[in-house]
Design an enzyme around this catalytic site. Structure first.
Site, PDB file in Angstrom:
ATOM      1  N   ASP A  13      23.260  35.534  41.527  1.00 34.63           N
ATOM      2  CA  ASP A  13      23.134  35.501  42.990  1.00 34.63           C
ATOM      3  C   ASP A  13      22.555  36.781  43.578  1.00 34.63           C
ATOM      4  O   ASP A  13      22.870  37.156  44.709  1.00 34.63           O
ATOM      5  CB  ASP A  13      24.504  35.191  43.648  1.00 34.63           C
ATOM      6  CG  ASP A  13      25.101  33.905  43.125  1.00 34.63           C
ATOM      7  OD1 ASP A  13      24.324  32.998  42.772  1.00 34.63           O
ATOM      8  OD2 ASP A  13      26.340  33.811  43.051  1.00 34.63           O
ATOM      9  N   LYS A  16      17.368  35.996  43.315  1.00 37.58           N
ATOM     10  CA  LYS A  16      16.221  35.663  42.438  1.00 37.58           C
ATOM     11  C   LYS A  16      15.301  34.633  43.094  1.00 37.58           C
ATOM     12  O   LYS A  16      14.078  34.786  43.089  1.00 37.58           O
ATOM     13  CB  LYS A  16      16.738  35.111  41.088  1.00 37.58           C
ATOM     14  CG  LYS A  16      17.576  36.116  40.309  1.00 37.58           C
ATOM     15  CD  LYS A  16      18.153  35.517  39.044  1.00 37.58           C
ATOM     16  CE  LYS A  16      19.243  34.501  39.277  1.00 37.58           C
ATOM     17  NZ  LYS A  16      20.488  35.022  39.848  1.00 37.58           N
ATOM     18  N   HIS A  41      19.615  28.760  43.662  1.00 40.63           N
ATOM     19  CA  HIS A  41      18.626  29.760  44.092  1.00 40.63           C
ATOM     20  C   HIS A  41      18.165  29.421  45.505  1.00 40.63           C
ATOM     21  O   HIS A  41      17.592  28.363  45.746  1.00 40.63           O
ATOM     22  CB  HIS A  41      17.441  29.787  43.115  1.00 40.63           C
ATOM     23  CG  HIS A  41      17.825  30.273  41.748  1.00 40.63           C
ATOM     24  ND1 HIS A  41      16.934  30.436  40.723  1.00 40.63           N
ATOM     25  CD2 HIS A  41      19.026  30.679  41.252  1.00 40.63           C
ATOM     26  CE1 HIS A  41      17.562  30.897  39.654  1.00 40.63           C
ATOM     27  NE2 HIS A  41      18.837  31.035  39.952  1.00 40.63           N
ATOM     28  N   THR A 129      31.214  26.430  36.837  1.00 40.17           N
ATOM     29  CA  THR A 129      30.739  25.625  37.968  1.00 40.17           C
ATOM     30  C   THR A 129      31.014  24.136  37.728  1.00 40.17           C
ATOM     31  O   THR A 129      30.719  23.310  38.579  1.00 40.17           O
ATOM     32  CB  THR A 129      29.222  25.824  38.173  1.00 40.17           C
ATOM     33  OG1 THR A 129      28.554  25.444  36.957  1.00 40.17           O
ATOM     34  CG2 THR A 129      28.881  27.269  38.499  1.00 40.17           C
TER      35      THR A 129
HETATM   36  P1  GDP Z   1      20.029  33.693  43.348  1.00 46.40           P
HETATM   37  O1  GDP Z   1      20.976  32.803  42.635  1.00 46.40           O
HETATM   38  O2  GDP Z   1      19.829  34.994  42.637  1.00 46.40           O
HETATM   39  O3  GDP Z   1      18.728  33.035  43.694  1.00 46.40           O
HETATM   40  O4  GDP Z   1      20.735  34.069  44.730  1.00 46.40           O
HETATM   41  P2  GDP Z   1      21.508  33.060  45.704  1.00 46.40           P
HETATM   42  O5  GDP Z   1      20.525  32.243  46.441  1.00 46.40           O
HETATM   43  O6  GDP Z   1      22.601  32.347  45.010  1.00 46.40           O
HETATM   44  O7  GDP Z   1      22.250  34.088  46.638  1.00 46.40           O
HETATM   45  C1  GDP Z   1      21.561  35.034  47.377  1.00 46.40           C
HETATM   46  C2  GDP Z   1      21.894  34.832  48.868  1.00 46.40           C
HETATM   47  O8  GDP Z   1      21.464  35.948  49.598  1.00 46.40           O
HETATM   48  C3  GDP Z   1      21.143  33.654  49.465  1.00 46.40           C
HETATM   49  O9  GDP Z   1      21.916  33.117  50.500  1.00 46.40           O
HETATM   50  C4  GDP Z   1      19.880  34.291  50.014  1.00 46.40           C
HETATM   51  O10 GDP Z   1      19.323  33.556  51.089  1.00 46.40           O
HETATM   52  C5  GDP Z   1      20.407  35.609  50.493  1.00 46.40           C
HETATM   53  N1  GDP Z   1      19.493  36.752  50.418  1.00 46.40           N
HETATM   54  C6  GDP Z   1      18.539  37.047  49.504  1.00 46.40           C
HETATM   55  N2  GDP Z   1      18.010  38.278  49.747  1.00 46.40           N
HETATM   56  C7  GDP Z   1      18.644  38.741  50.838  1.00 46.40           C
HETATM   57  C8  GDP Z   1      18.580  39.973  51.581  1.00 46.40           C
HETATM   58  O11 GDP Z   1      17.828  40.895  51.258  1.00 46.40           O
HETATM   59  N3  GDP Z   1      19.442  40.102  52.637  1.00 46.40           N
HETATM   60  C9  GDP Z   1      20.294  39.123  53.019  1.00 46.40           C
HETATM   61  N4  GDP Z   1      21.082  39.347  54.065  1.00 46.40           N
HETATM   62  N5  GDP Z   1      20.384  37.964  52.343  1.00 46.40           N
HETATM   63  C10 GDP Z   1      19.589  37.787  51.275  1.00 46.40           C
HETATM   64  P1  IMO Z   2      22.542  31.866  39.789  1.00 47.76           P
HETATM   65  O1  IMO Z   2      21.343  31.464  38.980  1.00 47.76           O
HETATM   66  C1  IMO Z   2      26.689  33.178  39.900  1.00 47.76           C
HETATM   67  C2  IMO Z   2      29.313  31.767  36.711  1.00 47.76           C
HETATM   68  C3  IMO Z   2      30.423  30.819  37.066  1.00 47.76           C
HETATM   69  C4  IMO Z   2      31.445  31.172  36.010  1.00 47.76           C
HETATM   70  C5  IMO Z   2      30.586  31.461  34.788  1.00 47.76           C
HETATM   71  C6  IMO Z   2      30.433  30.290  33.837  1.00 47.76           C
HETATM   72  O2  IMO Z   2      22.630  31.173  41.105  1.00 47.76           O
HETATM   73  O3  IMO Z   2      22.625  33.352  39.876  1.00 47.76           O
HETATM   74  P2  IMO Z   2      29.135  27.979  33.909  1.00 47.76           P
HETATM   75  O4  IMO Z   2      29.124  26.894  34.935  1.00 47.76           O
HETATM   76  O5  IMO Z   2      27.802  28.581  33.644  1.00 47.76           O
HETATM   77  O6  IMO Z   2      29.843  27.585  32.649  1.00 47.76           O
HETATM   78  O7  IMO Z   2      30.058  29.122  34.550  1.00 47.76           O
HETATM   79  O8  IMO Z   2      29.299  31.821  35.284  1.00 47.76           O
HETATM   80  N1  IMO Z   2      27.959  31.336  37.120  1.00 47.76           N
HETATM   81  C7  IMO Z   2      27.280  31.875  38.133  1.00 47.76           C
HETATM   82  N2  IMO Z   2      27.630  32.833  39.024  1.00 47.76           N
HETATM   83  N3  IMO Z   2      25.448  32.665  39.943  1.00 47.76           N
HETATM   84  C8  IMO Z   2      25.067  31.732  39.051  1.00 47.76           C
HETATM   85  O9  IMO Z   2      23.790  31.291  38.939  1.00 47.76           O
HETATM   86  C9  IMO Z   2      26.017  31.262  38.101  1.00 47.76           C
HETATM   87  N4  IMO Z   2      25.984  30.346  37.123  1.00 47.76           N
HETATM   88  C10 IMO Z   2      27.181  30.403  36.512  1.00 47.76           C
HETATM   89  O10 IMO Z   2      30.896  31.053  38.369  1.00 47.76           O
HETATM   90  O11 IMO Z   2      32.108  32.361  36.360  1.00 47.76           O
HETATM   91 MG    MG Z   3      22.732  31.723  43.032  1.00 41.76          MG
END
Ligand code: GDP
Ligand code: IMO
Ligand code: MG
Length: 426
Positions: A13, A16, A41, A129
Site C-alpha cells: 500500500d 504503487k 492498487h 485477505t
Molecule cells: P498500492 O497497493 O501500493 O497501490 O497502494 P494503495 O492503493 O493500496 O494505497 C495507497 C493509498 O494512498 C490510496 O488510497 C492512494 O489513492 C493514496 N495515495 C497514493 N499516493 C498518495 C499521496 O502521495 N498522498 C496521499 N494523501 N494519498 C496517496
Molecule cells: P498491495 O499490492 C497490504 C497482507 C495481508 C496479510 C498478509 C498475507 O495492495 O500493496 P495474503 O492474503 O496475501 O495471504 O495475506 O499480507 N497483504 C497486504 N497488505 N497490501 C497488500 O497488497 C497486501 N496483500 C497482502 O493483510 O497480513
Molecule cells: Mg494496496
C-alpha cells in the site's frame, strides 16, 4: 532495452498503483509479476478513483499493453468483476490486456482453505485477505496447481475435480463449516467467460518485445516486508514480492533488469498481523490513519500506522537493488509539528541497526531521530521547487541515510499530485 521494476519497500500500500499509472506514458508494456487479488492498487484522475486487484495499473492509458504474468494467481470471479467495473466506467479494455497461460488459478476451495487455516490459527492468524493466495501458491509449489492454460485442455473439469477432492479432504481436518456449492457455481460460470480473454505465453511475449526495443515496466504487488523469503515470516504473503520476483514472475533474465523503483510512504503502515517495530498505538497513530485515510483498498480494514523505519527501508533497498526511490504521502504528515524517523532499535538490551531474525515487538524499542515538520499543505504544489524547506531537508536527510536518490515525491492521491525531483532516466 531493459525491464524497469516498480515495487513496494514496506508492508504494501505504498502507492504503487498511483505511480505506475503516472509512469505508464514512458512505457509500452506494464506487467504484473506476482500476488493476486490480495492486492488493491488505487489510482485517481479526473476526479475519479479506481481500485485494481489483478489488472496492471497501466490499463487506463491508450496504446499500452498490460500483461498479467505467470507469477500471478488469478481468481476468475474477481478478474471478471474487475473488467466489468472498468467497462462500466467507460474504460476501453479492448486488446490492451493479456494473461499468461502459466498463471495459476485460485479455486473456490483455495479460498475456503485460506479461511479454515486462518480460523484454526486463532490469535496467531496471519490476517490474510482471505482471497485464497496462500493455498494457491502452496499448490503451485506442491505441483498440484491448475494453470490458466489448463482451461484450454479437454480434461480441465477432470483435473479440477481431482484438486477439489484433495481440498475437500484437507478441509475435513479443520473444524470449519462451509457451503461450497454456490461458490463453485459462480466460479465455474466465471471460468467460461474468463477463458475468452486473450491468453499468451507471456515470457515469449515479453522477451520478444524487449528484443524489439519496447519499454517494459514490471509492477509489484504487496511489499518487501511481506516477501515470502525476506519479509516478517510467517506474517507474510506467499510470493516473492522483490525484484527477483519480476524475473520469475514474467520470465525475465536478471541481466535484463534496468531501473528498480522502490516506493515507500513517508511513514509506515501495515494491515494484518505481524511485527511492526515503529507502530504507534496512540493518538499519533490515529492521526496518521485519519489524515492518510489508511483503510485497506481490498478489505477495508484499518491499517496500522507508525513512523518511518530506516533499518527496514535499508534492508529493502539492499534486497531489491533499488536505483531510485519514490516517496509518497508526504502531504499526510503536514499536520505534525515534528516528524520521527527510526534509525536503530534497542533489541534485547543492545542497540542494533538491522532487522533481527526474529522481530518480536516486545523486545524491540525503536530509537528515533526527531525532525522539524513542514506544517504546510503540499497537495496544491506545482513543482518540487515549491516544497517547504523542512521537507527539502527531510528528503536530503533520507537520501543521505539511504544512499539512493529520491526522484519522485507524491503529495496526493491524484495523478497530477506528483513532483519529479531530478531529471530521472525515465
Ligand atoms: P498500492 O497497493 O501500493 O497501490 O497502494 P494503495 O492503493 O493500496 O494505497 C495507497 C493509498 O494512498 C490510496 O488510497 C492512494 O489513492 C493514496 N495515495 C497514493 N499516493 C498518495 C499521496 O502521495 N498522498 C496521499 N494523501 N494519498 C496517496
Ligand atoms: P498491495 O499490492 C497490504 C497482507 C495481508 C496479510 C498478509 C498475507 O495492495 O500493496 P495474503 O492474503 O496475501 O495471504 O495475506 O499480507 N497483504 C497486504 N497488505 N497490501 C497488500 O497488497 C497486501 N496483500 C497482502 O493483510 O497480513
Ligand atoms: Mg494496496
Amino acid at each position: 532495452m531493459k525491464v524497469d521494476v516498480l515495487l513496494g519497500l514496506q508492508w504494501g500500500d505504498e502507492g504503487k498503483g498511483k505511480v505506475v499509472d503516472v509512469l505508464t506514458p514512458n512505457y509500452d508494456i506494464i506487467g504484473r509479476f506476482q500476488g493476486g487479488p490480495n492486492a488493491g492498487h488505487t489510482l485517481e484522475f479526473d476526479g475519479k478513483k479506481h481500485v485494481l486487484h489483478t489488472i496492471p495499473s497501466g490499463i487506463f492509458h491508450e496504446g499500452k499493453m498490460n500483461v498479467v504474468g505467470n507469477g500471478v494467481v488469478i481468481d476468475p470471479i474477481i478478474f471478471n468483476r474487475e473488467i466489468d467495473s472498468l467497462e462500466e466506467r467507460g474504460v476501453n479494455i479492448g486488446d490492451k490486456l493479456l494473461i499468461s497461460r502459466k498463471a495459476h488459478l485460485i479455486l473456490p476451495t483455495h479460498r475456503l482453505l485460506d479461511a479454515a487455516s486462518e480460523q484454526a490459527k486463532g490469535k496467531k492468524k496471519i490476517g490474510s485477505t482471505l482471497k485464497g493466495i496462500g493455498p494457491t501458491y502452496m499448490d503451485k509449489t506442491g505441483r498440484n496447481g491448475l494453470r490458466v492454460g489448463d482451461l484450454e485442455s479437454k480434461d480441465f473439469k477432470k483435473r479440477y475435480n481431482t484438486l477439489r477432492e484433495k481440498h475437500l479432504s484437507m478441509l475435513s481436518s479443520f473444524n470449519f463449516e462451509f457451503d461450497l456449492e454456490p461458490l463453485e457455481d459462480e466460479w465455474l460460470k466465471a471460468v467460461e467467460k474468463f477463458k475468452n480473454y486473450p491468453l499468451v505465453d507471456s515470457e515469449h511475449y515479453v522477451n520478444g518485445h524487449l528484443r524489439g526495443g519496447k519499454k517494459i515496466l514490471a509492477e509489484g504487488a504487496q511489499g518487501t516486508l511481506l516477501d515470502i523469503d525476506f519479509g516478517s515470516y510467517p506474517f507474510v504473503t506467499s510470493s516473492n514480492t522483490i525484484t527477483a520476483g519480476a524475473c520469475t514472475g514474467l520470465g525475465i533474465a536478471p541481466t535484463q533488469i534496468g531501473e528498480v523503483y522502490g516506493i515507500f510512504k513517508a511513514y509506515c503502515t501495515r494491515v494484518g498481523s505481524g511485527p511492526f517495530p515503529t507502530e504507534l498505538n496512540n493518538e499519533e497513530g490515529e492521526a496518521i490513519r485519519k489524515a492518510g485515510n489508511e483503510f485497506g483498498a481490498t478489505t477495508g480494514r484499518p491499517r496500522r500506522c507508525g513512523w518511518l523505519d530506516l533499518p527496514a527501508l535499508k534492508y529493502a533497498i539492499m534486497i531489491n537493488g533499488v536505483t531510485q526511490l519514490i516517496m509518497t504521502k508526504a502531504d499526510v504528515l503536514s499536520e505534525f509539528d515534528s516528524i520521527k524517523v527510526c534509525t536503530a532499535y534497542k533489541y534485547k538490551g543492545e542497540v542494533i541497526d538491522y532487522l533481527p531474525f526474529d522481530v518480536l515487538d516486545d523486545d524491540m524499542e525503536p530509537i528515533y531521530e526527531e525532525r522539524a515538520g513542514w506544517k504546510e499543505d503540499l497537495t496544491q504544489l506545482g513543482s518540487i521547487e515549491e516544497i517547504p524547506a523542512e521537507l527539502d531537508s527531510y528528503i536530503n536527510y533520507l537520501e543521505e541515510e539511504l544512499q539512493t536518490p529520491i526522484t519522485i515525491v507524491s503529495v496526493g492521491p491524484d495523478r497530477t499530485q506528483t513532483l519529479r525531483r531530478t531529471i530521472a532516466s525515465i
